[in-house]
Design a protein around this motif. Structure first.
Motif, PDB file in Angstrom:
ATOM      1  N   UNK A  43      -9.101  -8.466  -2.125  1.00 41.32           N
ATOM      2  CA  UNK A  43      -8.587  -7.500  -1.147  1.00 41.32           C
ATOM      3  C   UNK A  43      -7.541  -8.148  -0.244  1.00 41.32           C
ATOM      4  N   UNK A  44      -6.743  -7.298   0.383  1.00 40.08           N
ATOM      5  CA  UNK A  44      -5.772  -7.789   1.365  1.00 40.08           C
ATOM      6  C   UNK A  44      -5.591  -6.745   2.461  1.00 40.08           C
ATOM      7  N   UNK A  45      -5.208  -7.156   3.661  1.00 44.20           N
ATOM      8  CA  UNK A  45      -5.109  -6.215   4.780  1.00 44.20           C
ATOM      9  C   UNK A  45      -3.743  -5.552   4.924  1.00 44.20           C
ATOM     10  N   UNK A  46      -2.941  -5.480   3.866  1.00 43.13           N
ATOM     11  CA  UNK A  46      -1.579  -4.949   4.007  1.00 43.13           C
ATOM     12  C   UNK A  46      -1.404  -3.598   3.329  1.00 43.13           C
ATOM     13  N   UNK A  47      -2.482  -2.796   3.308  1.00 47.95           N
ATOM     14  CA  UNK A  47      -2.404  -1.483   2.664  1.00 47.95           C
ATOM     15  C   UNK A  47      -1.297  -0.642   3.312  1.00 47.95           C
ATOM     16  N   UNK A  48      -1.154  -0.778   4.620  1.00 46.72           N
ATOM     17  CA  UNK A  48      -0.199   0.043   5.365  1.00 46.72           C
ATOM     18  C   UNK A  48       1.222  -0.166   4.870  1.00 46.72           C
ATOM     19  N   UNK A  49       1.521  -1.344   4.307  1.00 49.63           N
ATOM     20  CA  UNK A  49       2.881  -1.621   3.834  1.00 49.63           C
ATOM     21  C   UNK A  49       3.127  -1.030   2.450  1.00 49.63           C
ATOM     22  N   UNK A  50       2.081  -0.429   1.848  1.00 50.23           N
ATOM     23  CA  UNK A  50       2.189   0.194   0.528  1.00 50.23           C
ATOM     24  C   UNK A  50       2.832  -0.732  -0.503  1.00 50.23           C
ATOM     25  N   UNK A  51       2.207  -1.880  -0.727  1.00 48.29           N
ATOM     26  CA  UNK A  51       2.788  -2.832  -1.674  1.00 48.29           C
ATOM     27  C   UNK A  51       2.719  -2.340  -3.114  1.00 48.29           C
ATOM     28  N   UNK A  52       3.721  -2.726  -3.900  1.00 53.16           N
ATOM     29  CA  UNK A  52       3.810  -2.339  -5.311  1.00 53.16           C
ATOM     30  C   UNK A  52       3.352  -3.522  -6.166  1.00 53.16           C
ATOM     31  N   UNK A  53       2.688  -3.217  -7.283  1.00 54.48           N
ATOM     32  CA  UNK A  53       2.267  -4.281  -8.182  1.00 54.48           C
ATOM     33  C   UNK A  53       3.478  -4.964  -8.801  1.00 54.48           C
TER      34      UNK A  53
END
Lengths: 147, 120
Positions: free
Chosen positions: A134-144
């Motif tokens: 897991x990582x806490x950067x969901x808000x940045x909507x990272x792309x695979x």
């Protein structure tokens, strides 16, 4: 003919952008993974790449503790540092280090592949390494990021 | 033989140096003795770098073309090789500029280059 395009920091968000990427390090070879990440952090994957401007993207690494190593590197790959005192060379094998600081090997591998400059150190700040899935950067909507 | 001390000529040559050294850091811009060395170095470096500039830019263009080619699943050499076989005479400067400012045109070029690669 116009002049060669130069990316500028002030134009970030207008003519160019920083994106966020997630990489799952699980089972990936450490060095190959790091070199791909270093390219993205530097922005060399974009046509607007400009050497004196940080045009790179953010990279989030998950499962950093599960990267793959070939051979006997678990015991034989040594991380060395020197305290400055006589006989002050400290050596710690990968297997021990990964238990003590599970995100360090990936971070260190990438750091050594980036330019050894002020800009290079700033680029490293865009790298976020996490041991778990897991990582806490969901808000940045990272792309695979496919590697 | 009498010693040549200069006079007006000497002043002129000093001013010439100081004019170039204007804006240099510390004594390099104020003291003639130090400014003279700084100016010699500065002029030599700018001569070298005017020549370097050509190489530096070509490197940058190649990096950019490579990045753009990879977005179309090609390596730099595949892309350039493909264009070569198609006899497309665009130079690296133009290609890099197209890659940055005109993605559509670049995509067309990439497609053409790719077709050439498939034929082999």
């Amino acid at each position: 003919m116009q002049r060669t395009y130069v990316a500028k920091n002030e134009e970030r968000g207008k003519t160019w952008n920083r994106n966020w990427y997630v990489v799952n390090a699980d089972g990936k070879p450490l060095g190959r993974l790091a070199s791909e990440i270093a390219v993205v952090l530097q922005g060399k994957h974009k046509p607007i790449y400009t050497p004196h401007v940080d045009t790179g993207d953010y990279v989030i690494v998950i499962n950093a503790d599960k990267v793959a190593l070939s051979g006997d590197k678990w015991e034989q790959k040594m991380y060395q540092r020197h305290t400055g005192y006589i006989g002050g060379l400290k050596e710690i094998p990968y297997g021990k280090l990964i238990k003590r600081r599970p995100t360090l090997p990936v971070r260190e591998a990438v750091r050594r592949m980036l330019p050894k400059t002020k800009l290079g150190r700033r680029m490293l700040r865009k790298l976020k390494v996490y041991a778990g899935p897991t990582h806490p950067h969901i808000a940045q909507q990272p792309v695979d990021l496919s590697l | 033989m009498p010693r040549a001390r200069g006079g007006n000529k000497r002043l002129q040559s000093r001013r010439k140096i100081m004019r170039i050294a204007k804006g240099f850091k510390g004594k390099r811009g104020t003291s003639h003795r130090i400014a003279k060395q700084a100016v010699m170095k500065a002029l030599r470096n700018s001569y070298i770098d005017r020549r370097r500039k050509k190489r530096d830019f070509r490197r940058l263009w190649i990096t950019r073309i490579g990045a753009a080619a990879r977005q179309h699943d090609m390596s730099y050499s595949e892309f350039i090789g493909g264009l070569e076989r198609r006899n497309i005479g665009l130079n690296r400067k133009m290609l890099a500029d197209i890659a940055v400012r005109d993605e559509k045109t670049f995509a067309t070029l990439a497609k053409m280059a790719k077709e050439e690669a498939v034929k082999e």
